[in-house]
Design an enzyme around this catalytic site. Structure first.
Site, PDB file in Angstrom:
ATOM      1  N   GLU A 161       0.990  -1.196  -0.060  1.00 51.17           N
ATOM      2  CA  GLU A 161       0.117   0.145  -0.069  1.00 51.17           C
ATOM      3  C   GLU A 161       0.722   1.451  -0.068  1.00 51.17           C
ATOM      4  O   GLU A 161       0.779   1.963   1.111  1.00 51.17           O
ATOM      5  CB  GLU A 161      -1.196  -0.261   0.963  1.00 51.17           C
ATOM      6  CG  GLU A 161      -1.816  -1.011   0.921  1.00 51.17           C
ATOM      7  CD  GLU A 161      -3.018  -1.080   2.028  1.00 51.17           C
ATOM      8  OE1 GLU A 161      -3.338  -0.320   2.897  1.00 51.17           O
ATOM      9  OE2 GLU A 161      -3.938  -2.072   2.062  1.00 51.17           O
ATOM     10  N   HIS A 214     -18.520  -8.490   5.829  1.00 45.50           N
ATOM     11  CA  HIS A 214     -17.122  -7.721   6.008  1.00 45.50           C
ATOM     12  C   HIS A 214     -16.450  -8.558   7.115  1.00 45.50           C
ATOM     13  O   HIS A 214     -17.289  -8.716   8.424  1.00 45.50           O
ATOM     14  CB  HIS A 214     -17.386  -6.465   6.143  1.00 45.50           C
ATOM     15  CG  HIS A 214     -15.800  -5.947   6.569  1.00 45.50           C
ATOM     16  ND1 HIS A 214     -15.626  -4.862   7.291  1.00 45.50           N
ATOM     17  CD2 HIS A 214     -14.714  -5.966   5.695  1.00 45.50           C
ATOM     18  CE1 HIS A 214     -14.379  -4.097   7.068  1.00 45.50           C
ATOM     19  NE2 HIS A 214     -13.800  -4.993   6.187  1.00 45.50           N
ATOM     20  N   GLU A 263     -13.253  -8.121   8.696  1.00 40.28           N
ATOM     21  CA  GLU A 263     -11.945  -7.537   9.169  1.00 40.28           C
ATOM     22  C   GLU A 263     -11.332  -8.261  10.306  1.00 40.28           C
ATOM     23  O   GLU A 263     -12.076  -8.139  11.404  1.00 40.28           O
ATOM     24  CB  GLU A 263     -12.237  -6.079   9.571  1.00 40.28           C
ATOM     25  CG  GLU A 263     -11.197  -5.293  10.251  1.00 40.28           C
ATOM     26  CD  GLU A 263      -9.919  -5.363   9.209  1.00 40.28           C
ATOM     27  OE1 GLU A 263      -9.854  -4.600   8.171  1.00 40.28           O
ATOM     28  OE2 GLU A 263      -8.986  -5.758   9.302  1.00 40.28           O
ATOM     29  N   GLU A 285      -8.575   4.371  -0.217  1.00 41.74           N
ATOM     30  CA  GLU A 285      -8.853   4.571   1.095  1.00 41.74           C
ATOM     31  C   GLU A 285      -7.756   5.755   1.535  1.00 41.74           C
ATOM     32  O   GLU A 285      -7.977   6.757   2.490  1.00 41.74           O
ATOM     33  CB  GLU A 285      -8.761   3.692   1.951  1.00 41.74           C
ATOM     34  CG  GLU A 285      -7.263   2.953   1.771  1.00 41.74           C
ATOM     35  CD  GLU A 285      -7.327   1.596   2.540  1.00 41.74           C
ATOM     36  OE1 GLU A 285      -7.849   1.663   3.933  1.00 41.74           O
ATOM     37  OE2 GLU A 285      -6.613   0.526   2.305  1.00 41.74           O
TER      38      GLU A 285
HETATM   39  C1  NOJ Z   1      -8.641  -1.289   5.207  1.00 42.48           C
HETATM   40  C2  NOJ Z   1      -9.270  -1.526   3.867  1.00 42.48           C
HETATM   41  O1  NOJ Z   1      -8.480  -1.441   2.504  1.00 42.48           O
HETATM   42  C3  NOJ Z   1     -10.608  -0.675   3.544  1.00 42.48           C
HETATM   43  O2  NOJ Z   1     -11.312  -0.751   2.678  1.00 42.48           O
HETATM   44  C4  NOJ Z   1     -11.434  -0.907   4.874  1.00 42.48           C
HETATM   45  O3  NOJ Z   1     -12.399   0.142   5.217  1.00 42.48           O
HETATM   46  C5  NOJ Z   1     -10.519  -0.659   6.320  1.00 42.48           C
HETATM   47  N1  NOJ Z   1      -9.394  -1.669   6.396  1.00 42.48           N
HETATM   48  C6  NOJ Z   1     -11.466  -1.245   7.422  1.00 42.48           C
HETATM   49  O4  NOJ Z   1     -11.590  -2.758   7.495  1.00 42.48           O
HETATM   50 CA    CA Z   2      -6.312  -1.283   2.690  1.00 47.75          CA
END
Ligand code: NOJ
Ligand code: CA
Length: 679
Positions: free
Chosen positions: A183, A390, A392, A485
Site C-alpha cells: 500500500e 465484512h 475485518e 482509502e
Molecule cells: C482497510 C481496507 O482497505 C478498507 O477498505 C477498510 O475500510 C478498512 N481496512 C477497515 O476494515
Molecule cells: Ca487497505
C-alpha cells in the site's frame, strides 16, 4: 452464472515429442532450447556440473542473460548442481478456454512446454524436475520435486532463481518488507537502483517491455525480487520468510509457483496478455459440479467512505456508521440503480476504540447494537439487492480461524453471498509477513471455506494475486494496492495523480483490483482538511473501465450521487466483459482502454492522464464495422483541473462508427469515459 459457463471448451492438445535422453554425464554441459509458438521468444537451458542456468531471447535480442536456477534445502546441499538429465519431454498445447466472468471471455492458451527431469549423481541422489512453458507473450518456469526416497519432508531455505537482465532498464517497482505491504506509491528508477521489490515488477527496455511475477501461488511463500549487490542487473528471488527464516515448509511431491516473465514490444501490450491466468489450473471437477449461481460480478456501494472521511466511525457510539437506517438508505439508492450489493463495515461486535492497535475482539456472527442485520438483509432482498459481509480480522488470523466456519455459515443462513476480507496490521498474528507461506495457506482456507458456504471473496491486505481466480471462480478481487482509502483520511498522505496511470501496468498485471473508484464530492474537508482525491470527476468515471474488477465499488455516498447527471455512466458501466483492449498508454503518463460488455453489443472506453493535460486521438476500429453507435462522452470541462476545479465536466453525444476517430482532450489529472451504445 451457470455451470456450463465454467466448463472448458475443448481444443486440441498435441503431443510433439517425448524423448528419453540417456543420462548425461555430469561433467559436460547439456543444452536445451524452447521456442514460443510464434518463435519470437526463445529460452535456453544449460545443465552444467556447477548448476542450472537459463536465458531468454526476444525477437533476436537478449532479455535474460544466463541466470541460475535451483533450491537451497535446509540442512542439505543446494539442489541444482551436480545434476544429470534423466529424461526430457516436449509438447505443444493449444486450446481456447472460457472465463466464467472476467475482462475477456475467451482466452487462447497456446504454449510449448519442455520438462527436464534431473537427478543427482552421488550416493543419496535427489530428483528435481523443471517445467518450462513458452507462450507468445512470455515464459513460465517452475520447480517440481517428485516423491522420492531421499527428499521427503523438507524446508526451502532459499530459492536460487535469478533474473540477470540484459539491460539496466527503467523499472517500476514497489519496495517489499514494509509495514503496510504493497500500500505505497510505486517508484521508478533504473534497475540498478532497485532494492527489494514486490512482483509484478515492470521494466521498460529500449526495444521491449517486460514484467516478472508468479502464477499459481499455492502452499509456498510469495516471491519478492532483490537486487544482487555485486551485479547491477541481477534480480534474485527472495521468498517472504517465516519468523525463523524458513521460506517454505513442504513435502514431496510438490511444485513451486510458476516464475513468469511477460514480454511484449511495448508496456501497453503487457495489459493484453493473459499469461498469468494461462499458467493456472482449470477449476477442479467438484468446483464445476457445485452450485455456482451465487458467483456474480457487479457493482456495490457501502457504509465505507463516510468512515474514511471522518463523518462516521466503525466503532459503536455517536458516530456509528453501521445502523439499520443508514443501511436502508444505501439499499434504497442501490435498488433504483444498477448496484447489486451493499457493504456494511463495522456491522459486527468488537470494533470498539482503536481496533487496529490491539489484539482482535471481533465477533463474526453478532451484529453491533443499532444494526438489525436480519431486517436489513430481508429489506435488501425484497428490493433485489444483496448485502455484502465484512470480515475485518485486524491481522489476527489464529483468532479469526476459530470463528471462520461459523462466520461463513452465519452469512449463508442470512443469504449473504459476498464478503470483503481485511487484514489491517503490520504483521499477521504479531510476527508473520502478509505475504509468507503462513498467509498464503490461511487465505486458501478462507477461499475454500467461503466457497463451501457459497460466498464470493474480495480480500484487502492479503497476498497478491497470481491468477488463482481461474481455479477458484469465487475468488473475485483483491486490493493489494494503495487504494482510494488513502485519499480519504489514512494517517499517511494521499495518492499522487499519476498513481492510477501506473497501477494497471504493475499490480494490475496480477489480477483484478478493488481500487474503489467513483468519488464525486471532492470537498470533504470538514474532518480531512489535507486530503483530496487527486483526479477530476471524468477521471473517476474512466477508472471503471481502466481498472478491472468484477466487483467494482461505487465508493461515494448516495447523497453525492443523487440527481447527478454524470452518475448515469456509473449506472450503465458493466463489470463483466466480453473482451478488453488496452489501446494506448505509457506507464505513469496516460492510459486508454476499451472493453465490450458481455451482455450487450455496447463498448465502453476509459482514458486517464497523470497531472499533465494531453490530447489523444483514438481510432474506434475496435467497434463492429457493420454497426452504428451513439458515443455518450463524459469528459473534463474546459477548466477542469484535479487541483483547482475537479468537478468540471461535460456530457456530449455524437454518432460514430468503426471508421471514426475520437479526439480526447484530457485536463490535468483528468479523463474521459465513453459508452458506445449500438443504435
Ligand atoms: C482497510 C481496507 O482497505 C478498507 O477498505 C477498510 O475500510 C478498512 N481496512 C477497515 O476494515
Ligand atoms: Ca487497505
Amino acid at each position: 452464472m451457470h455451470n456450463s459457463h465454467l466448463s472448458i471448451v475443448l481444443g486440441f492438445t498435441l503431443l510433439l515429442l517425448t524423448s528419453a535422453t540417456k543420462a548425461e554425464p555430469a561433467k559436460q554441459t547439456a543444452r536445451y532450447s524452447l521456442q514460443s509458438p510464434d518463435q519470437q521468444l526463445a529460452l535456453q537451458l544449460e545443465v552444467k556440473p556447477e548448476g542450472l542456468f537459463y536465458s531468454v531471447n526476444y525477437a533476436g535480442r537478449p532479455v535474460v542473460m544466463p541466470s541460475r536456477l535451483g533450491l537451497k534445502i535446509k540442512g542439505q546441499a543446494a539442489l541444482g548442481s551436480g545434476l544429470k538429465v534423466v529424461q526430457t519431454r516436449e509438447r505443444e498445447y493449444n486450446q481456447d478456454w472460457q472465463q466464467p466472468w472476467g475482462e475477456q471471455q475467451t482466452i487462447n492458451e497456446h504454449y510449448r512446454e519442455l520438462r527436464v527431469e534431473l537427478a543427482e549423481t552421488g550416493t543419496k541422489p535427489r530428483q528435481l524436475t523443471l517445467a518450462i512453458r513458452a507462450f507468445n507473450d512470455g515464459i513460465g518456469l517452475r520447480y517440481e520435486v517428485p516423491a522420492q526416497a531421499n527428499l521427503q519432508e523438507f524446508v526451502i531455505e532459499d530459492e536460487l532463481t535469478e533474473f540477470v537482465l540484459a539491460e539496466n532498464s527503467h523499472t517500476w517497482w514497489l519496495p517489499a518488507y514494509r509495514n503496510w505491504g504493497p500500500e505505497y506509491q510505486y517508484l521508478r528508477s533504473a534497475l540498478s537502483s532497485v532494492d527489494v521489490a514486490f512482483t509484478p515488477i515492470t521494466l521498460e527496455a529500449r526495444h521491449y517491455a517486460l514484467a516478472i511475477h508468479e502464477a499459481a501461488l499455492v502452499n509456498y511463500a510469495s516471491m519478492t525480487l532483490r537486487l544482487v549487490n555485486d551485479n547491477t542487473k541481477t534480480l534474485k528471488v527472495d521468498l517472504v520468510p517465516w519468523p525463523n527464516g524458513d521460506k517454505v515448509r513442504t513435502a514431496a511431491p510438490m511444485q513451486s509457483p510458476w516464475r513468469t516473465i511477460q514480454i511484449a514490444p511495448k508496456a501497453i501490450d503487457l495489459l493484453n496478455s493473459y499469461l498469468t491466468l494461462n499458467l493456472n489450473e482449470a477449476p477442479a471437477p467438484e468446483t464445476l459440479k457445485a452450485d455456482n449461481s451465487y458467483i456474480k460480478p457487479g457493482k456495490y456501494m457501502g457504509i465505507w467512505w463516510e468512515m474514511h472521511i471522518g463523518e462516521k466511525d466503525w466503532s459503536p457510539g455517536p458516530k456509528q456508521g453501521a445502523t439499520t437506517a443508514r443501511a436502508k438508505e444505501y439499499i434504497d439508492f442501490a435498488a433504483q440503480h444498477d448496484i447489486s450489493g451493499i457493504l456494511i463495515e463495522g456491522w459486527n461486535k468488537g470494533w470498539e476504540g482503536e481496533w487496529w492497535q490491539r489484539k482482535p475482539t471481533f465477533i463474526f456472527d453478532k451484529p453491533v447494537d443499532g444494526l438489525d442485520l436480519e431486517e436489513v438483509t430481508r429489506y435488501a432482498r425484497d428490493k433485489g439487492v444483496e448485502i455484502i459481509g465484512h470480515h475485518e480480522t485486524a491481522a489476527g488470523v489464529t483468532y479469526y480461524e476459530q470463528q471462520m466456519d461459523a462466520a461463513f455459515g452465519y452469512y449463508e443462513k442470512l443469504g449473504i453471498h459476498s464478503v470483503k476480507m481485511g487484514y489491517v496490521g503490520t504483521r499477521i498474528d504479531g510476527d508473520q509477513w502478509h505475504h509468507g507461506q503462513y498467509m498464503v495457506n490461511h487465505f486458501q482456507r478462507v477461499v475454500d471455506t467461503a466457497a463451501r458456504h457459497k460466498v464470493m471473496v474480495n480480500a484487502h491486505e492479503t497476498v497478491t494475486d497470481t491468477g488463482l481466480r481461474r481455479t477458484y471462480p469465487s475468488l473475485m478481487t483483491r486490493e493489494c494496492v494503495r487504494g482510494m482509502e488513502y485519499n480519504g483520511g489514512s494517517p499517511d498522505t494521499g495518492n499522487m495523480p499519476d498513481h492510477t496511470t501506473i497501477i494497471p501496468f504493475t499490480r494490475g498485471l496480477s489480477g483484478p483490483i478493488d481500487f474503489t473508484p467513483g468519488i464525486f464530492n471532492f470537498d470533504y474537508k470538514k474532518h480531512r482538511p489535507y486530503n483530496r482525491v487527486p483526479s477530476t470527476l471524468a477521471n473517476q468515471l474512466a477508472l471503471y473501465v481502466v481498472i478491472y474488477s468484477p466487483l467494482q465499488m461505487v465508493a461515494d455516498l448516495p447523497e453525492n450521487y443523487a440527481g447527478h447527471p454524470a452518475f448515469q455512466f456509473i449506472d450503465d458501466v458493466p463489470t463483466d466483459w466480453k473482451q478488453s483492449r488496452a489501446l494506448q498508454g505509457e506507464i505513469g503518463e496516460y492510459l486508454v482502454i476499451a472493453r465490450q460488455d458481455k451482455h450487450s453489443p455496447d463498448w465502453y472506453l476509459g482514458a486517464i492522464t497523470n497531472q499533465d493535460a494531453r490530447k489523444l486521438e483514438v481510432k474506434l476500429d475496435f467497434l463492429d464495422p457493420k454497426a452504428r453507435y451513439e458515443a455518450q462522452i463524459y469528459r473534463d470541462g474546459k477548466d477542469a483541473d484535479w487541483e483547482t476545479n475537479p468537478e468540471a465536466y461535460e456530457i456530449k453525444r455524437i454518432n460514430v462508427t468503426a471508421k471514426s476517430t475520437l479526439a480526447l482532450d484530457l485536463k490535468p489529472g483528468g479523463g474521459t469515459a465513453v459508452r458506445f451504445k449500438q443504435r
